[in-house]
Design an enzyme around this catalytic site. Structure first.
Site, PDB file in Angstrom:
ATOM      1  N   SER A   1      -2.950  -7.810   2.890  1.00 16.64           N
ATOM      2  CA  SER A   1      -3.220  -7.648   4.333  1.00 16.64           C
ATOM      3  C   SER A   1      -3.692  -8.981   4.922  1.00 16.64           C
ATOM      4  CB  SER A   1      -4.296  -6.591   4.560  1.00 16.64           C
ATOM      5  OG  SER A   1      -3.883  -5.356   4.075  1.00 16.64           O
TER       6      SER A   1
ATOM      7  N   HIS B   1       0.844  -1.203   0.000  1.00 19.27           N
ATOM      8  CA  HIS B   1       0.000   0.000   0.000  1.00 19.27           C
ATOM      9  C   HIS B   1       0.884   1.261   0.000  1.00 19.27           C
ATOM     10  CE1 HIS B   1      -3.080  -2.661   2.276  1.00 19.27           C
ATOM     11  NE2 HIS B   1      -3.588  -2.443   1.080  1.00 19.27           N
TER      12      HIS B   1
ATOM     13  N   ARG C   1      -1.932  -5.992  -8.502  1.00 18.14           N
ATOM     14  CA  ARG C   1      -0.698  -6.734  -8.236  1.00 18.14           C
ATOM     15  C   ARG C   1      -0.450  -7.784  -9.284  1.00 18.14           C
ATOM     16  NH1 ARG C   1      -2.924  -8.104  -2.437  1.00 18.14           N
ATOM     17  NH2 ARG C   1      -4.664  -8.307  -3.872  1.00 18.14           N
TER      18      ARG C   1
ATOM     19  N   LYS D   1     -16.540  -7.886   8.272  1.00 17.42           N
ATOM     20  CA  LYS D   1     -17.338  -8.151   9.469  1.00 17.42           C
ATOM     21  C   LYS D   1     -16.461  -8.259  10.715  1.00 17.42           C
ATOM     22  CE  LYS D   1     -21.263 -10.424   7.293  1.00 17.42           C
ATOM     23  NZ  LYS D   1     -20.727 -10.960   6.036  1.00 17.42           N
TER      24      LYS D   1
END
Ligand code: PNS
Length: 165
Positions: A135, A24, A97, A48
């Protein structure tokens, strides 16, 4: 003679950033170079069960983007296009990516264009060292105590250690 550009181009770099990775950051560096203003915008309530609270994600992003004076960190609710309009942005920045990202990104970009044709999605490629980084994998590896060095900023590594010991 080419005419001088007087318009300020604001780009939004949206995402979950749970947590921000060096991939990022690589994209933020590239975006900050070509756009006048870059807003790194964290979406609220998308996942969530996020690992980091929104406020923690804001703090990490603010720490790691401190040196760029044209980069702002913000949080948004609801539709990205509504937020982009409200911030007078003309560009949405997204990273691709690998080919596997393309289909999802294409779908989002086309749908966003349908909602707001005046905002362009611009894709940039992160450095190849980050082409496999996500991530999701960072969280999994950190949870299993196997995160290799150099994939996330030091401030994020520290927070991951606090979460997982
Ligand atoms: O980091 P991510 O999860 O790949 O980011 C996805 C994100 C936040 C860019 C996307 O889910 C989004 O724009 N969410 C806001 C809601 C919205 O506008 N959805 C319609 C997209 S076509």
């Amino acid at each position: 003679m080419a005419s001088e550009r007087s318009r300020t181009i604001t780009a939004i770099y949206p995402g979950s950033f749970d947590p921000v990775t060096n991939g990022h950051l690589d994209l933020i560096a590239r975006g900050a170079k070509i756009f006048d203003k870059l807003i790194v915008a964290i979406t609220r309530n998308l996942e969530k069960d996020p690992l980091f609270e929104i406020q923690e994600r804001v703090e990490m992003l603010e720490t790691v983007t401190f040196d760029w004076k044209n980069v702002e960190v913000d949080v948004f609710d609801g539709l990205l296009m509504d937020y982009a309009r409200a911030r007078n942005a003309s560009v949405v920045l997204r990273g691709i990516r690998a080919v596997s990202d393309y289909e999802y990104e294409l779908q989002m970009a086309m749908m966003n264009r349908k909602i707001e044709p005046h905002i362009e999605t611009v894709f940039m490629l992160p450095g190849e060292a980050y082409s496999y980084l996500s991530s999701r994998l960072v969280k999994e590896l950190a949870r299993l105590n196997g995160l290799p060095k150099g994939l996330v900023p030091a401030a994020v590594e520290q927070r991951l250690r606090l979460k997982f010991g």
